[in-house]
Design a protein around this motif. Sequence first.
Motif, PDB file in Angstrom:
ATOM      1  N   ASP A   1       1.319  -1.497   9.107  1.00 32.67           N
ATOM      2  CA  ASP A   1       1.873  -0.132   8.567  1.00 32.67           C
ATOM      3  C   ASP A   1       3.117   0.286   9.006  1.00 32.67           C
ATOM      4  O   ASP A   1       3.511   0.732  10.093  1.00 32.67           O
ATOM      5  CB  ASP A   1       0.763   0.889   9.693  1.00 32.67           C
ATOM      6  CG  ASP A   1       0.822   2.420   8.979  1.00 32.67           C
ATOM      7  OD1 ASP A   1       1.450   2.764   8.277  1.00 32.67           O
ATOM      8  OD2 ASP A   1      -0.137   3.454   8.784  1.00 32.67           O
ATOM      9  N   GLU A   2       4.209   0.279   8.028  1.00 32.57           N
ATOM     10  CA  GLU A   2       4.977   0.409   8.231  1.00 32.57           C
ATOM     11  C   GLU A   2       6.117  -1.022   8.651  1.00 32.57           C
ATOM     12  O   GLU A   2       6.604  -0.224   9.619  1.00 32.57           O
ATOM     13  CB  GLU A   2       5.695   2.066   8.390  1.00 32.57           C
ATOM     14  CG  GLU A   2       5.146   3.111   7.805  1.00 32.57           C
ATOM     15  CD  GLU A   2       5.971   3.361   6.088  1.00 32.57           C
ATOM     16  OE1 GLU A   2       7.347   2.480   5.860  1.00 32.57           O
ATOM     17  OE2 GLU A   2       5.698   3.586   5.420  1.00 32.57           O
TER      18      GLU A   2
ATOM     19  N   PHE B   1       1.034  -0.967  -0.379  1.00 33.64           N
ATOM     20  CA  PHE B   1      -0.287   0.371  -0.084  1.00 33.64           C
ATOM     21  C   PHE B   1       0.981   1.758  -0.297  1.00 33.64           C
ATOM     22  O   PHE B   1       1.569   1.471   1.084  1.00 33.64           O
ATOM     23  CB  PHE B   1      -0.678   0.003   1.300  1.00 33.64           C
ATOM     24  CG  PHE B   1      -1.855   1.004   1.272  1.00 33.64           C
ATOM     25  CD1 PHE B   1      -2.786   1.510   0.056  1.00 33.64           C
ATOM     26  CD2 PHE B   1      -2.335   1.290   2.358  1.00 33.64           C
ATOM     27  CE1 PHE B   1      -3.961   2.203  -0.397  1.00 33.64           C
ATOM     28  CE2 PHE B   1      -3.740   2.320   2.315  1.00 33.64           C
ATOM     29  CZ  PHE B   1      -4.434   2.641   1.356  1.00 33.64           C
ATOM     30  N   LEU B   2       1.383   1.783  -1.092  1.00 35.03           N
ATOM     31  CA  LEU B   2       1.917   3.349  -1.104  1.00 35.03           C
ATOM     32  C   LEU B   2       1.526   4.626  -1.410  1.00 35.03           C
ATOM     33  O   LEU B   2      -0.209   4.595  -1.759  1.00 35.03           O
ATOM     34  CB  LEU B   2       2.471   2.825  -2.551  1.00 35.03           C
ATOM     35  CG  LEU B   2       3.237   1.062  -3.203  1.00 35.03           C
ATOM     36  CD1 LEU B   2       4.091   1.323  -4.118  1.00 35.03           C
ATOM     37  CD2 LEU B   2       4.277   1.260  -1.799  1.00 35.03           C
TER      38      LEU B   2
ATOM     39  N   SER C   1       1.774  -1.287   4.587  1.00 38.71           N
ATOM     40  CA  SER C   1       2.210   0.312   3.820  1.00 38.71           C
ATOM     41  C   SER C   1       3.533  -0.091   4.123  1.00 38.71           C
ATOM     42  O   SER C   1       4.384   0.348   4.468  1.00 38.71           O
ATOM     43  CB  SER C   1       1.619   1.232   4.583  1.00 38.71           C
ATOM     44  OG  SER C   1       1.706   1.464   5.707  1.00 38.71           O
ATOM     45  N   SER C   2       4.529   0.720   3.001  1.00 44.70           N
ATOM     46  CA  SER C   2       5.742   1.466   3.397  1.00 44.70           C
ATOM     47  C   SER C   2       6.401   2.032   1.874  1.00 44.70           C
ATOM     48  O   SER C   2       5.572   2.415   1.263  1.00 44.70           O
ATOM     49  CB  SER C   2       6.402  -0.293   2.794  1.00 44.70           C
ATOM     50  OG  SER C   2       7.548   0.153   2.799  1.00 44.70           O
TER      51      SER C   2
ATOM     52  N   LYS D   1      -2.543   6.953   3.489  1.00 44.73           N
ATOM     53  CA  LYS D   1      -2.682   5.414   3.921  1.00 44.73           C
ATOM     54  C   LYS D   1      -3.026   5.058   4.980  1.00 44.73           C
ATOM     55  O   LYS D   1      -3.611   4.219   5.775  1.00 44.73           O
ATOM     56  CB  LYS D   1      -1.368   5.152   3.429  1.00 44.73           C
ATOM     57  CG  LYS D   1      -0.162   5.042   1.986  1.00 44.73           C
ATOM     58  CD  LYS D   1       0.620   4.909   2.406  1.00 44.73           C
ATOM     59  CE  LYS D   1       1.368   5.816   2.915  1.00 44.73           C
ATOM     60  NZ  LYS D   1       1.757   6.794   2.321  1.00 44.73           N
ATOM     61  N   SER D   2      -2.204   5.935   5.873  1.00 48.08           N
ATOM     62  CA  SER D   2      -2.655   5.878   8.214  1.00 48.08           C
ATOM     63  C   SER D   2      -3.977   5.241   7.509  1.00 48.08           C
ATOM     64  O   SER D   2      -4.840   4.832   9.018  1.00 48.08           O
ATOM     65  CB  SER D   2      -1.629   6.369   8.539  1.00 48.08           C
ATOM     66  OG  SER D   2      -0.918   5.740   8.478  1.00 48.08           O
TER      67      SER D   2
END
Length: 241
Positions: free
Chosen positions: A158-159, A33-34, A189-190, A41-42
């Motif tokens: 998330d990250e 998820f970019l 996500s990253s 995203k968050s």
Amino acid sequence: MIEISDVNKSFDGNQKIIEDLSLVIPDGKIIGFLGPNGAGKSTAINMMTGILPIDDGTITLNGIDIEKDPLKAKQNFGFVPDRSDIFLRLKGMEYLNFIADIYQVPAEERQEKITYYAKQFAIDHALGNYIQSYSHGMRQKIMITSVLLHDPDIWILDEPLTGLDPKSSYALKQMMREHADKGKTVFFSSHGLEVVEQLCDEVAIINHGRLLFYGTIEELQDEYHTDQSLENVFLELTNDA
């Protein structure tokens, strides 16, 4: 499987943070998820996990609506947030047992898993210490370990690689691949686009709360008629969006 259907979110009636977001995240795949900072995203992840209410639309996890039946939905996923500064006054082992109690993980099973994952992430020596004494990377590891204890079908991360040392990062990426290969779901996500390109089966790219692309890297390159890396295509795609 995660299904996001026509989801919208705004704060204080201002401009929408998420606008008409629809995604189907299948089983058996790792989805990256970019988006740039502030892309939403968050916010999207916080709605998926029930932390934030949804203004419009629906989100289901394994067919269970996160707003209509939040407790049942939350039994299906494990979540690693982008901030690992919670439960700081608990010791590492206390926190892991707290999570295991919530998900009713049997004593023998939890002990085996705690021992295994604590060694994998090299935090076994620190489980008797308070989490507030941990470095950022160690806090990240304890959060990840807590997710793995109850073996949820869906991982929402998330990250998750931020702050991890190379060995732990490699171990987590291997676990993510193994989880997807079992027919389960990994959604993360990253900002590390090289990692996403190497690891993910598909990517979803958003900016200003809108979905710009969802598919494989090859489909992304085909759509934009390029053989450039994900990083280059991502920068072009989000620069003027």
